[in-house]
Design an enzyme around this catalytic site. Structure first.
Site, PDB file in Angstrom:
ATOM      1  N   ASP A  94     -10.691  14.194  18.953  1.00  0.00           N
ATOM      2  CA  ASP A  94     -11.217  14.086  20.320  1.00  0.00           C
ATOM      3  C   ASP A  94     -10.408  13.069  21.124  1.00  0.00           C
ATOM      4  O   ASP A  94     -10.074  13.301  22.296  1.00  0.00           O
ATOM      5  CB  ASP A  94     -12.715  13.748  20.319  1.00  0.00           C
ATOM      6  CG  ASP A  94     -13.097  12.717  19.270  1.00  0.00           C
ATOM      7  OD1 ASP A  94     -12.268  12.411  18.393  1.00  0.00           O
ATOM      8  OD2 ASP A  94     -14.227  12.203  19.322  1.00  0.00           O
ATOM      9  N   ASP A 107      -2.076  24.288  22.127  1.00  0.00           N
ATOM     10  CA  ASP A 107      -2.269  25.015  23.394  1.00  0.00           C
ATOM     11  C   ASP A 107      -2.444  24.019  24.534  1.00  0.00           C
ATOM     12  O   ASP A 107      -1.930  24.215  25.634  1.00  0.00           O
ATOM     13  CB  ASP A 107      -3.506  25.925  23.324  1.00  0.00           C
ATOM     14  CG  ASP A 107      -3.158  27.330  22.839  1.00  0.00           C
ATOM     15  OD1 ASP A 107      -2.191  27.465  22.059  1.00  0.00           O
ATOM     16  OD2 ASP A 107      -3.845  28.288  23.242  1.00  0.00           O
TER      17      ASP A 107
END
Ligand code: ATP
Length: 356
Positions: free
Chosen positions: A219, A247
């Site tokens: 995160d 991505d």
């Protein structure tokens, strides 16, 4: 002569791979790599005609030096069985544990972050373990469709595959000027896999005292990629986190149209691996001439690099720089050029390489 297997695949795959084949012809002409190409017909149509794509992966390994893959995915096969057979077959049966996903900004105009003021701020490689984690297909469903519906997905992490990915990441970090490697995991929420990655990372780090190491939870890594991308050089992560972060990272340099990848078995010296764009078959733009071929061309360039064909690799990279810093761009990068126009410009730039 040795051969490359070209699998154009579905959607925009055949369109972008046509440009790769064109680029290779120019490279071959100038640099004499001795590599011929064989186009293999494994795609959705093949699957629908034959009922499956039961290819002999070992024969591909033995016959070819590398595979250049377009993209697989077709709305007529919603569970993507053919893609799993081909890509999964190559990755699993050939033990392609290491997946490299480089992200390098070539011109500031393609970075969506206003606080990035130098192209050097976005120059990183994500090394993704490529065969395990939740992609192994272990799991199940009970009481489906009822309020007590249970769904399980098992993430598998073996010391063997972790070692291979982490060692490849250290080797790569050592070869780059900044010599920095970040392990990304979620060990605070994954008390089994997390410690395995951390323990192996520490153990392998002791053989690379010249590489600066650090660690981020996934995160925090997702946040840091946006907040301060310059902090990253090489990143190593498991299959799932590596997929997601790459991505995200691709967006920092222009998006999926310029995101290449290389998958390989670091111990197989006879087969260089599978080289494919990070993007999928993009059915929404297939057949419109809008697909950016650069991600596939850059994947081809990674293959040249892995094969040690330095001059050819440098010429292709310089041609990519030239195209990305010019006006002849596909719509994903704000231009109006067609797929084949970008491919032609790449070919011209490579042909001019020693005159620049
Ligand atoms: P997959 O599940 O295989 O990743 P997907 O359809 O979710 O497939 P992509 O095929 O990668 O994802 O496409 C995501 C978006 O990015 C689409 O809008 C697509 O048009 C765009 N896109 C992907 N590749 C390219 C490319 N080479 N050039 C231009 N746009 C692209």
């Amino acid at each position: 002569m040795s051969s490359l297997a070209v699998i154009p695949g579905d959607g925009i795959g055949p369109e972008v791979m046509a440009e790769v084949v064109k680029v290779h012809a120019v490279v071959e002409d100038i640099f004499g790599t001795g590599l011929t190409t064989d186009v293999l017909p494994y795609d959705a149509d093949y699957f629908l005609e034959h009922g499956d794509v039961d290819i002999d992966i070992q024969e591909i390994r033995n016959r070819y030096r590398a595979v250049l893959l377009g993209a697989l995915g077709d709305p007529r096969i919603p569970d993507n069985r053919h893609a799993k057979q081909i890509i999964g077959g190559l990755r699993q049966q050939l033990e392609l544990s290491v997946n490299l996903r480089p992200v390098r900004l070539r011109t500031l105009e393609h970075c969506p972050l206003k606080h990035v003021t130098s192209i050097e701020d976005v120059d990183l490689v994500i090394v993704r373990e490529n065969t395990e984690d939740v992609y192994v297909g272990i799991g199940g469903t009970v009481r489906g469709g009822r309020p007590g519906h249970v769904a399980m997905e098992v993430g598998v992490h073996t010391r063997w595959a972790v070692d291979r990915a982490v060692t490849a990441a250290f080797e790569l970090a050592r070869s780059r000027p900044r010599r920095r490697l970040t392990l990304v995991d979620k060990s605070n929420a994954m008390p089994s896999a997390g410690p395995l990655w951390q323990e192996r990372f520490r153990a392998i780090a002791s053989s690379y005292p010249d590489v600066e190491c650090d660690h981020l939870y996934v995160d925090a890594a997702a946040m840091e990629l946006i907040r301060y991308p310059a902090r990253f050089d090489v990143v190593v992560a498991g299959n799932l986190f590596g997929d997601i972060l790459s991505d995200e990272a691709a967006q920092l340099a222009g998006g999926l149209g310029v995101a290449p990848s290389a998958s390989y078995d670091p111990e197989d010296t006879g087969f260089f691996g599978v080289f494919e764009a990070v993007h999928g078959s993009a059915p929404d733009i297939a057949g419109t001439g809008r697909a950016n071929p650069l991600a596939s061309v850059m994947s081809y360039s990674l293959m040249l690099d892995r094969m040690g064909l330095r001059e050819a690799h440098t010429a292709v990279e310089r041609a990519v720089d030239h195209v990305l810093c010019g006006d002849l761009l596909t719509p994903d990068l704000g231009g109006i050029a067609r797929t084949d126009e970008v491919g032609d410009e790449m070919c011209r730039a490579i042909a001019r390489h020693d005159k620049d």
